[in-house]
Write an enzyme that holds these catalytic residues in place. Structure first.
Site, PDB file in Angstrom:
ATOM      1  N   ARG A  73      -8.222  17.147   3.617  1.00 33.72           N
ATOM      2  CA  ARG A  73      -9.114  17.356   2.463  1.00 33.72           C
ATOM      3  C   ARG A  73     -10.426  17.991   2.924  1.00 33.72           C
ATOM      4  NH1 ARG A  73      -8.785  11.316   0.374  1.00 33.72           N
ATOM      5  NH2 ARG A  73      -7.062  11.029   1.816  1.00 33.72           N
TER       6      ARG A  73
ATOM      7  N   ASN B 140       0.882  -1.168   0.000  1.00 32.62           N
ATOM      8  CA  ASN B 140       0.000   0.000   0.000  1.00 32.62           C
ATOM      9  C   ASN B 140       0.916   1.213   0.000  1.00 32.62           C
ATOM     10  OD1 ASN B 140      -1.811   2.025   0.537  1.00 32.62           O
ATOM     11  ND2 ASN B 140      -2.789   0.989   2.261  1.00 32.62           N
TER      12      ASN B 140
ATOM     13  N   ARG C 152      -2.662  -2.167  -3.388  1.00 29.22           N
ATOM     14  CA  ARG C 152      -3.830  -1.299  -3.320  1.00 29.22           C
ATOM     15  C   ARG C 152      -3.666  -0.256  -4.421  1.00 29.22           C
ATOM     16  NH1 ARG C 152      -4.950   3.523   0.859  1.00 29.22           N
ATOM     17  NH2 ARG C 152      -7.040   4.024   0.160  1.00 29.22           N
TER      18      ARG C 152
ATOM     19  N   GLU D 186      -7.255  -4.016   5.529  1.00 31.44           N
ATOM     20  CA  GLU D 186      -7.160  -3.916   4.068  1.00 31.44           C
ATOM     21  C   GLU D 186      -6.106  -4.876   3.519  1.00 31.44           C
ATOM     22  OE1 GLU D 186      -6.951   0.333   4.906  1.00 31.44           O
ATOM     23  OE2 GLU D 186      -8.050   0.688   3.053  1.00 31.44           O
TER      24      GLU D 186
ATOM     25  N   HIS E 107     -12.261   3.726  -0.649  1.00 34.68           N
ATOM     26  CA  HIS E 107     -12.158   2.913   0.579  1.00 34.68           C
ATOM     27  C   HIS E 107     -12.853   1.556   0.410  1.00 34.68           C
ATOM     28  CE1 HIS E 107     -11.516   6.784   3.115  1.00 34.68           C
ATOM     29  NE2 HIS E 107     -10.361   6.187   2.929  1.00 34.68           N
TER      30      HIS E 107
END
Ligand code: ADP
Length: 414
Positions: free
Chosen positions: A241, A9, A93, A379, A181
């Site tokens: 963000r 990742n 990912r 993940e 996500h």
């Protein structure tokens, strides 16, 4: 022989990795690790699952080192560490799969080209995800690589959830809401089906609250709607963000502040959110520990928008049976869970504050109509699982090699 997989990742200055062994039935995680400070003072650390440090390395004057240097060292170390087990693949990912890629897929040069074309849609993540794939290919050209997409889980959302109200020609070009996500949401949906199948069959909202943050409405295990859209800027207030913003603000900044697209992008991706509002930090731990009024306001705004968007998703699903907190903030921040649930009280959401403080798996009271859970995401495991599945599929398909010139495959979702 036991097989092994690595999951990767890759971010702008850090790289998370994990190593799994695979005996054909079960995936067993052996190692998790990180390289931080890429481009400045790189630091590699790998631990076993009990937290014991297996290897640690600091590069002095490491600013000139690129991804390939790290991957060479990392893969050599993994080979040594694996003993008899054979490394059969690397799963990555990849944030954006666009409209075309919605299942994990074996990497080929043509796939890589198609994914590069999506960089403008995910400028913060996609270039780093792809740089990791290229670096592994340069160091180990024969190692099978699989791309797993954060957008994939949302692919089957109803068109009414993914369409933007813009001229149809732009929609046809792929300007639509994709959602992100997805690797985390898919893990949560599958895990919930194991531990609480009745709830998994119902209507749930999963709140993935980390540096990036979003909500997903999942009905019967499928994504119905989500707060992120065309890019990972949309929806909730995040670490740096902005989340949802009136597009008129962007026009104003372009037309009256003379901002360039690059400056605007930097403002929205890197200088807004918790950092922009607090003026202190993007890190929730730091903000929760501060009594500065701007930090308090940033936390309040974060929770306000989670509750506001949750209300919208309840409408998208036509009800709510469960609310699940996950990722760094969701799994750890007792205060954020309390504040969000207080705002959702109108939905008959009631929290047991002792259970919340203990980080119990279920933190709702017995009377709460909505079950509230804290469920750690994983993940890496989801990527590893997808990688084994994609490699099994590609073993049944004609051979594909990464080496340019040998690519006999086309980018497909098979
Ligand atoms: P990423 O999106 O980078 O994977 P994480 O899921 O690791 O992010 O989440 C990082 C966020 O989680 C940070 O804002 C951090 O402050 C927050 N966090 C981690 N632990 C705690 C904690 N104990 N209390 C409050 N916030 C926490």
């Amino acid at each position: 022989m036991t097989k092994a997989l690595i999951t990767l990742n890759a971010g702008s200055s850090s790289l998370k990795f994990a190593v799994f062994s695979h005996d054909g039935i079960a995936l067993d995680q052996k190692v998790h690790g990180k390289i931080e400070g890429i481009g400045t003072a790189p630091h590699l650390i790998a631990k076993d699952m009990s937290g014991r440090v297996l290897t640690e390395h600091r590069w002095e004057n490491g600013s000139g080192l690129g991804h390939e240097d790290f991957f060479r060292q990392l893969l050599d170390w993994i080979d040594e560490h694996l003993g008899d087990a054979e490394l059969i693949g690397a799963g990555h990912r990849v944030v954006h799969g666009g409209a075309q890629f919605y299942r994990p897929v074996r990497v080929t040069p043509s796939l890589l080209g198609a994914l590069k074309a999506l960089i403008p849609l995910a400028p913060l993540h996609q270039p780093h995800n792809l740089a990791a794939i290229e670096a592994v290919a340069a160091v180990r050209p024969q190692l099978a690589q699989v791309a797993c997409f954060d957008t994939a889980f949302h692919h089957d959302q109803p068109p009414v959830a993914s369409r933007l109200a813009i001229p149809r020609a732009l929609s046809a070009e792929g300007v639509k809401r994709y959602g992100f996500h997805g690797i985390s949401y898919e893990f949560i949906a599958r895990r919930l089906a194991e531990i609480d199948p009745a709830l998994a069959a119902g209507k749930i909202i999963v709140a993935h609250l980390g540096n990036g943050a979003s909500l997903c409405a999942i009905k019967g295990g499928r994504s119905i709607d989500t707060t992120m859209g065309f890019t990972a800027l949309d929806g909730l207030v995040m670490g740096t963000r902005c989340g949802s913003i009136d597009p008129g603000v962007l026009l104003y900044l372009l037309q009256h502040h003379g901002m360039t697209p690059a400056a605007l992008s930097h403002l929205l991706y890197d200088q807004s959110g918790l950092l922009g509002v607090s003026g202190i930090s993007s890190d929730m731990r730091e903000l929760l520990g501060s009594d500065n009024p701007h930090a308090i306001e940033a936390v309040e705004l974060f929770c306000y928008h989670i509750a506001r968007e949750a209300g919208a998703l309840v409408s998208s699903m036509g009800g709510l049976d469960g609310f699940i907190f996950t990722a760094g903030i969701g799994e750890n921040a007792v205060e954020i869970r309390r504040l969000v649930c207080e705002r959702l009280a109108w939905l008959d959401v009631a929290v047991d504050q002792d259970a919340n403080a203990r980080h119990d798996a279920i933190i709702s009271t017995a009377e709460s109509r909505v079950i509230i859970r804290v469920l750690p995401t994983d993940e890496e495991r989801m990527i590893a699982l997808h990688t084994t599945e994609a490699l099994d599929r590609s073993a049944r398909a004609p051979a594909a090699a990464f080496l340019p010139g040998l690519d006999r495959s086309r980018p497909t979702n098979g």
